[in-house]
Design an enzyme around this catalytic site. Structure first.
Site, short mmCIF file in Angstrom:
data_model
loop_
_atom_site.label_atom_id
_atom_site.label_comp_id
_atom_site.label_asym_id
_atom_site.label_seq_id
_atom_site.Cartn_x
_atom_site.Cartn_y
_atom_site.Cartn_z
N THR A 40 30.84 13.39 27.32
CA THR A 40 29.47 13.38 27.84
C THR A 40 28.98 11.97 28.13
O THR A 40 28.04 11.80 28.91
CB THR A 40 28.50 14.05 26.83
OG1 THR A 40 28.71 13.46 25.54
CG2 THR A 40 28.73 15.54 26.75
N LEU A 134 40.31 7.57 17.15
CA LEU A 134 39.30 6.97 16.28
C LEU A 134 38.82 5.63 16.83
O LEU A 134 38.15 4.88 16.14
CB LEU A 134 39.85 6.80 14.86
CG LEU A 134 40.31 8.08 14.18
CD1 LEU A 134 40.79 7.79 12.77
CD2 LEU A 134 39.21 9.13 14.17
N GLU A 169 37.40 -2.81 28.56
CA GLU A 169 38.25 -1.62 28.56
C GLU A 169 38.36 -1.02 29.96
O GLU A 169 39.43 -0.58 30.38
CB GLU A 169 37.69 -0.59 27.57
CG GLU A 169 38.59 0.60 27.38
CD GLU A 169 38.77 1.00 25.92
OE1 GLU A 169 39.54 1.93 25.69
OE2 GLU A 169 38.18 0.37 25.05
N ASP A 181 31.95 4.44 22.32
CA ASP A 181 32.77 3.88 21.25
C ASP A 181 32.26 2.52 20.80
O ASP A 181 32.14 2.24 19.61
CB ASP A 181 34.22 3.76 21.71
CG ASP A 181 34.86 5.10 21.97
OD1 ASP A 181 34.28 6.13 21.58
OD2 ASP A 181 35.94 5.13 22.58
#
Length: 391
Positions: A40, A134, A169, A181
Site C-alpha cells: 500500500t 524484515l 534504494e 521501511d
C-alpha cells in the site's frame, strides 16, 4: 574459534583493527515488521509497521579525501573501496548488486539533498536476517544516513533521512520500494507501531500493548529468500500504476471498498485483483488502528488472517512455504498470522499467546519437515525504538 564480540565496543575494536584508528561513533538502525498494510505504501496508502529489536550497526569515521572504505563483520577479511563521485545511478558505483550499494547510495542521496558528505570508512554488523522481509536494507540505509548526516553537520529531519534512504534504494539499488521501511526504522517507538499515511507523510504512534494482552510477536523465517530489485515486486508496482491511470485516479489510495463493483467492470481479472488487494488492505490498516486503540491486539488476529488471504489470492505474492507457516501457526493456536514484507518468500508474522509459543513454533517446524522443506527459524521480536546513535 571464538565468536566475535558483536557489542558496540566490539564493533569499535574491530573497526580499529581494520582501519588503524577508532571510529567517531556507532549508529544503529532497526529492522521492521509490518503488522498490516502490504504493498500500500507505493500506492499512497496506509501502513502500520513497527521497528524491532534486531538491528544493523555501523561504526563510521570521516576521511580527509573523497574515498570510501567499507567492511562488514559478516565478511571480516574484505574491504571494499569506492569513490564518492562514482556513486549514483548510471555510474560505476551505481546499481551494485552487493551490500555496498546501500551505504554508497545513501551517501549519493544525501549529496543530492545538499549535504556535503565527506569520504568515510564504515564497518557494518547486523542481526537483521537478509532477504527475510524484515527490511535489512532499510536498517542499513537508516543507520548510514543518520551517521553520515551527523558527521557532515547536516540538520536533516527524520523524514528527510527516510527520503534519502528510499532514494538510495530506488535509484541506486534499483528496488522500487515505498517509504514505509525507512520511516519505520527511523521513527519507531518502544512498544508501539507507526501509523503512516504514505501520501501526506503524517505519522501517529499506536501503542500495541502486546504484553498486557499476553501476546508474543513470533516471526517465522521460511528461509525462502527474496530480493526487491528482482522482477516480481516491480511487476506488481507497475500493475498498480497502470490500473490507477486507467481508472483516472492519482493512486489506488483514492478508491474505496464501495468502488470495487464499478472497478470490476473496467479491468481484466488480474488487474482487478491487484486493485482489490490494495483497496481492502488500506481498509484493514484503518480497522487495525481502530481495534488497537479499542479492544486491543487480540482483536487484530482476524485482520492479519484476511490480509494474508488477500496477498495470497489477489496480489499473488505468497509462496507455499509462507502459506504453510500461516496455516500451521493458526492451527496451533496463533491469534492471527500473515506473511510480512514484499512477498515471494521471507517471513510470517504471528500473534501468539504466551502459553502457545512453543507449540506454535514446533507445529510450524513439523509441518515444514513433513513437506520436505528446509527448516524454518522462529524467533520473537519486540516493538522497539528507531534508529539512533549508540556511542
Amino acid at each position: 574459534m571464538a565468536e566475535p564480540d558483536r557489542s558496540p565496543a566490539g564493533l569499535a575494536d574491530e573497526f580499529a583493527r581494520i582501519f588503524g584508528h577508532r571510529p567517531e561513533g556507532i549508529w544503529a538502525g532497526p529492522g521492521r515488521v509490518n503488522l498490516i498494510g502490504e504493498h500500500t505504501d507505493y500506492n499512497a496508502g496506509y501502513v502500520l509497521p513497527f521497528a524491532i529489536d534486531r538491528q544493523t550497526c555501523v561504526a563510521v569515521a570521516r576521511r580527509a579525501d573523497r574515498s570510501v572504505r567499507l567492511a562488514t563483520m559478516l565478511s571480516p577479511h574484505e574491504v571494499s573501496a569506492a569513490e564518492l563521485d562514482e556513486a549514483g545511478p548510471g555510474r560505476p558505483g551505481g546499481r551494485a548488486r552487493d551490500w555496498t550499494a546501500y551505504p554508497l547510495g545513501v551517501a549519493w542521496a544525501l549529496g543530492e539533498a545538499g549535504v556535503d558528505v565527506p569520504g568515510f570508512e564504515m564497518l557494518v554488523d547486523s542481526t537483521v536476517p537478509v532477504g527475510a522481509g524484515l527490511s535489512s536494507s532499510a536498517a542499513l540505509e537508516c543507520a548510514a544516513a543518520l551517521a553520515l548526516a551527523e558527521l557532515a553537520g547536516a540538520g536533516l529531519s527524520l523524514p528527510q533521512l527516510a527520503a534519502a534512504g528510499q532514494r538510495a534504494e530506488n535509484d541506486v539499488v534499483g528496488a522500487p520500494t515505498g517509504i514505509m521501511d525507512q520511516t519505520a526504522s527511523l521513527l519507531g517507538r518502544e512498544g508501539a507501531a507507526v501509523f503512516l499515511d504514505c501520501r501526506s507523510g503524517r505519522t501517529e504512534t499506536v501503542p500495541l500493548r502486546l504484553e498486557a494482552a499476553g501476546l508474543d510477536c513470533l516471526v517465522i523465517d521460511t528461509k525462502v529468500s527474496h530480493a526487491h530489485a528482482d522482477g516480481g515486486y516491480a511487476d506488481r508496482r507497475a500493475a498498480c500504476e497502470r490500473a490507477a491511470a486507467l481508472l483516472g485516479v492519482g493512486a489506488l489510495r483514492d478508491l474505496a471498498v464501495s468502488d470495487l463493483p464499478a472497478v470490476r467492470r473496467r479491468l481484466d481479472g488480474t488487474a482487478f485483483r491487484r486493485v482489490r488487494h490494495v483497496v481492502t488492505e488500506n481498509a484493514r490498516v484503518l480497522e487495525a488502528v481502530r481495534l488497537l486503540r479499542g479492544p486491543g491486539p487480540l482483536a487484530v488476529g482476524g485482520v492479519l488472517d484476511a490480509g494474508h488471504a488477500s496477498l495470497r489470492e489477489d496480489f499473488e505474492v505468497s509462496c507455499p512455504e509462507l502459506d504453510l507457516a500461516v496455516e500451521a501457526a493458526r492451527a496451533a493456536g496463533a491469534a492471527g498470522a500473515r506473511m510480512t514484507g514484499g512477498g515471494f518468500g521471507g517471513c510470517v508474522l504471528a500473534l501468539v499467546p504466551h502459553a502457545r509459543l512453543a507449540a506454535v513454533s514446533t507445529a510450524v517446524a513439523d509441518a515444514f519437515a513433513g513437506r520436505g522443506y528446509a527448516a524454518p527459524e522462529a524467533f520473537t521480536v519486540r516493538p522497539s525504538a528507531g534508529a539512533r546513535r549508540l556511542s
